[in-house]
Design a protein around this motif. Structure first.
Motif, short mmCIF file in Angstrom:
data_model
loop_
_atom_site.label_atom_id
_atom_site.label_comp_id
_atom_site.label_asym_id
_atom_site.label_seq_id
_atom_site.Cartn_x
_atom_site.Cartn_y
_atom_site.Cartn_z
N TYR A 197 0.84 -1.18 0.00
CA TYR A 197 0.00 0.00 0.00
C TYR A 197 0.88 1.24 0.00
CZ TYR A 197 -3.14 3.56 2.01
OH TYR A 197 -3.86 4.70 2.27
N PRO A 198 0.67 2.20 -0.93
CA PRO A 198 1.60 3.33 -1.06
C PRO A 198 1.55 4.34 0.07
CG PRO A 198 -0.29 3.63 -2.51
CD PRO A 198 -0.41 2.25 -1.92
N GLY A 199 0.54 4.29 0.91
CA GLY A 199 0.38 5.31 1.94
C GLY A 199 -0.69 6.30 1.54
N HIS A 200 -1.28 6.95 2.52
CA HIS A 200 -2.45 7.80 2.26
C HIS A 200 -2.13 8.97 1.34
CE1 HIS A 200 -6.37 9.49 2.92
NE2 HIS A 200 -5.86 10.62 3.37
N LEU A 201 -0.99 9.65 1.56
CA LEU A 201 -0.65 10.81 0.74
C LEU A 201 -0.45 10.44 -0.72
CD1 LEU A 201 0.02 13.79 0.46
CD2 LEU A 201 2.40 13.25 1.10
N GLN A 202 0.36 9.41 -0.98
CA GLN A 202 0.57 8.98 -2.35
C GLN A 202 -0.73 8.49 -2.99
OE1 GLN A 202 3.82 6.32 -3.15
NE2 GLN A 202 5.22 7.37 -1.75
N CYS A 203 -1.56 7.87 -2.19
CA CYS A 203 -2.85 7.40 -2.68
C CYS A 203 -3.70 8.57 -3.18
CB CYS A 203 -3.58 6.62 -1.59
SG CYS A 203 -5.19 5.95 -2.07
N GLN A 204 -3.71 9.66 -2.41
CA GLN A 204 -4.48 10.84 -2.79
C GLN A 204 -3.92 11.48 -4.06
OE1 GLN A 204 -7.41 11.65 -0.76
NE2 GLN A 204 -6.70 9.59 -0.31
N ILE A 205 -2.59 11.56 -4.15
CA ILE A 205 -1.97 12.16 -5.33
C ILE A 205 -2.29 11.34 -6.58
CG2 ILE A 205 0.24 12.69 -6.43
CD1 ILE A 205 1.35 13.30 -3.64
N PHE A 206 -2.13 10.02 -6.47
CA PHE A 206 -2.38 9.17 -7.63
C PHE A 206 -3.84 9.25 -8.06
CE2 PHE A 206 -3.96 5.18 -9.32
CZ PHE A 206 -3.18 5.06 -10.45
N ALA A 207 -4.76 9.17 -7.10
CA ALA A 207 -6.19 9.19 -7.43
C ALA A 207 -6.59 10.53 -8.04
CB ALA A 207 -7.02 8.90 -6.19
N LEU A 208 -6.01 11.63 -7.54
CA LEU A 208 -6.31 12.94 -8.09
C LEU A 208 -5.84 13.04 -9.54
CD1 LEU A 208 -7.26 15.88 -7.74
CD2 LEU A 208 -4.96 16.44 -6.91
N CYS A 209 -4.62 12.59 -9.81
CA CYS A 209 -4.10 12.62 -11.19
C CYS A 209 -4.92 11.72 -12.09
CB CYS A 209 -2.63 12.20 -11.20
SG CYS A 209 -1.51 13.38 -10.42
N GLY A 210 -5.33 10.55 -11.58
CA GLY A 210 -6.16 9.66 -12.37
C GLY A 210 -7.51 10.26 -12.69
N SER A 211 -8.09 10.97 -11.73
CA SER A 211 -9.38 11.62 -11.96
C SER A 211 -9.26 12.73 -13.00
CB SER A 211 -9.93 12.18 -10.65
OG SER A 211 -10.14 11.17 -9.70
#
Length: 371
Positions: free
Chosen positions: A120-134
Motif C-alpha cells: 500500500y503506497p500510503g495515504h498521501l501517495q494514494c491521494q496524489i495518484f487518485a487525483l491525477c487519475g481523476s
C-alpha cells in the motif's frame, strides 16, 4: 461523513484475524497499521494477499504504458509547442488532451514501484495518484467530446463552424470547470473519498462503502463523467460519418447525371476515399473510449449498486489497467494520424523514419478536414 465505519470490525479484531493461520494464509492488509486500515474499504480485507507474480506482471504492464505514454504525449507537447503551423485553435484541444493524459503517465512510476514492492503506497501517495487519475480520466473524456464537436463543426459547417482561438479557449475553460469539482469532492472528502482498490497499490474514488452517499456519488459520476461525454462523442462522430457519406452520394449522383465517372480530379481519385478515412477515424475513437472506460464504469456500478462479491482484486484491477491505457494511446490516435504533425515530426526527428511528404494543393481540403 465518517468513513471509518466502512471497517465494520474493530481494528484490533482485524489485526488478530490477519495473524491467525499466518503460516498458511495472510489476508490483504495484514501488515498495515490501524491508521492505514481506516482508509481501506473492508471488502478488500477479506481476500487473500495477492501473489507476488501478479504484482510483477502489473509492474511490467505499467512500465510499457509509461514508455508509450511518455514518448507519445511528450512528442505531441513538444512538436505542437515548437511548430508554428500546428498552433491552430483546433489543436489546442489536442494539447489539452495530451496534458490530461500526461498527468496520468507521470504517476505511473509510483504504481510501478508499489507493484514491485507489492505494498500500500500510503495515504498521501494514494491521494496524489487518485487525483491525477481523476483529472486524466474525466478531463480526457470531456476533451474528447470537445474534439468531436470541433471536427463535426469543421466538416458539417465548413464556413460558419470554423474554430477560433477565443472559442477554443472558452471551451477549454468550460472543460476544466466541468472536470475539477469531481476531482476535488473526493480529495477534500466533501463528497466521497479516494481509497485503495484491487491490489491496494492503486487508488480511485470509493465505490464500495455501503452508504447512500456513495451510491449517489457513483451514480452521478457515471452520468457526468461517462454517459454524457460518450453520448457527445458518439453523436458528433456519427453525424460526421452521415454527412460525409451523404456528400459522397450526392457527388456520385451528380456525376451520373453529367455522364462522367467522377467529379473528383485524378489526384483526388488516387487518394484514399474521404468517407472511408473519416469512418475509420470515428470508429477508432469511439471504440477506444468505450473499450477503455466501460469495464471500469461497470466495476464502479457493481460496487455501488450490485453484488460486491463479483469484485475480486484481479477482476477490479484489469478494468483499472484498461482505463489507464487510453492515456497512452490517445496521442497516437489524435496526433500521429495528423498529416501536418507527421510532416513536422519527420523534419525534426528524422530518425523515426516517417518520411511524410508535404501535401499537394489538391490535398489541402482533405488535410484541413482531418485536422
Amino acid at each position: 461523513m465518517d468513513f471509518n465505519r466502512s471497517v465494520l470490525r474493530p481494528l484490533s479484531q482485524l489485526g488478530s484475524s490477519f495473524m491467525e493461520n499466518e503460516d498458511e494464509l495472510q489476508l490483504m492488509g495484514w501488515n498495515l497499521t490501524p491508521e492505514d486500515l481506516t482508509h481501506i474499504p473492508e471488502h478488500w480485507l477479506s481476500y487473500p494477499e495477492v501473489r507476488a507474480l501478479y504484482h510483477y506482471i502489473l509492474a511490467f504492464a505499467y512500465t510499457i504504458l509509461f514508455c508509450l505514454g511518455v514518448i507519445g504525449n511528450g512528442l505531441v507537447l513538444w512538436i505542437f509547442c515548437v511548430s508554428k503551423p500546428l498552433r491552430t485553435p483546433s489543436n489546442l484541444f489536442v494539447l489539452n488532451l495530451a496534458l490530461c493524459d500526461f498527468s496520468m503517465v507521470l504517476v505511473l512510476p509510483i504504481l510501478i514501484y508499489d507493484s514491485i514492492d507489492h505494498k500500500y503506497p500510503g495515504h498521501l501517495q494514494c491521494q496524489i495518484f487518485a487525483l491525477c487519475g481523476s483529472i486524466s480520466g474525466i478531463g480526457a473524456g470531456a476533451t474528447n467530446a470537445a474534439i468531436a464537436y470541433d471536427r463535426y463543426s469543421t466538416i458539417a459547417k465548413p464556413f460558419e463552424g470554423r474554430m477560433t482561438y477565443g472559442k477554443a479557449l472558452i471551451l477549454i475553460i468550460c472543460i476544466w470547470t466541468y472536470v475539477l469539482p469531481w476531482c476535488l469532492f473526493p480529495l477534500t472528502e466533501k463528497w466521497n473519498r479516494f481509497v485503495p482498490e484491487g491490489f491496494l497499490t492503486s487508488c480511485s474514488f470509493d465505490y464500495l462503502t455501503p452508504t447512500e452517499e456513495t451510491k449517489a456519488f457513483v451514480g452521478t459520476m457515471f452520468v457526468i463523467c461517462y454517459v454524457i461525454p460518450m453520448s457527445f462523442i458518439i453523436y458528433f462522430y456519427s453525424q460526421i460519418v452521415c454527412h460525409v457519406f451523404n456528400h459522397e452520394k450526392a457527388l456520385r449522383e451528380q456525376a451520373k447525371k453529367m455522364n462522367v465517372e467522377s467529379l473528383r480530379s485524378n489526384q483526388d481519385a488516387n487518394a484514399q476515399s474521404a468517407e472511408v478515412r473519416i469512418a475509420k477515424a470515428a470508429i477508432t475513437i469511439c471504440f477506444l473510449f468505450v473499450a477503455a472506460w466501460t469495464p471500469y464504469a461497470v466495476v464502479a456500478m457493481i460496487g455501488a449498486f450490485g453484488d460486491q462479491s463479483l469484485l475480486t482484486p484481479i477482476a477490479s484491477m484489469l478494468p483499472a489497467v484498461f482505463a489507464k491505457t487510453v492515456a497512452c494511446f490517445d496521442p497516437y490516435v489524435y496526433a500521429i494520424s495528423h498529416p501536418k504533425y507527421r510532416l513536422e515530426l519527420s523534419k525534426r526527428v528524422p530518425c523515426l523514419g516517417i518520411n511524410e511528404k508535404p501535401p499537394t494543393t489538391s490535398d489541402t481540403q482533405s488535410i484541413t478536414t482531418a485536422a
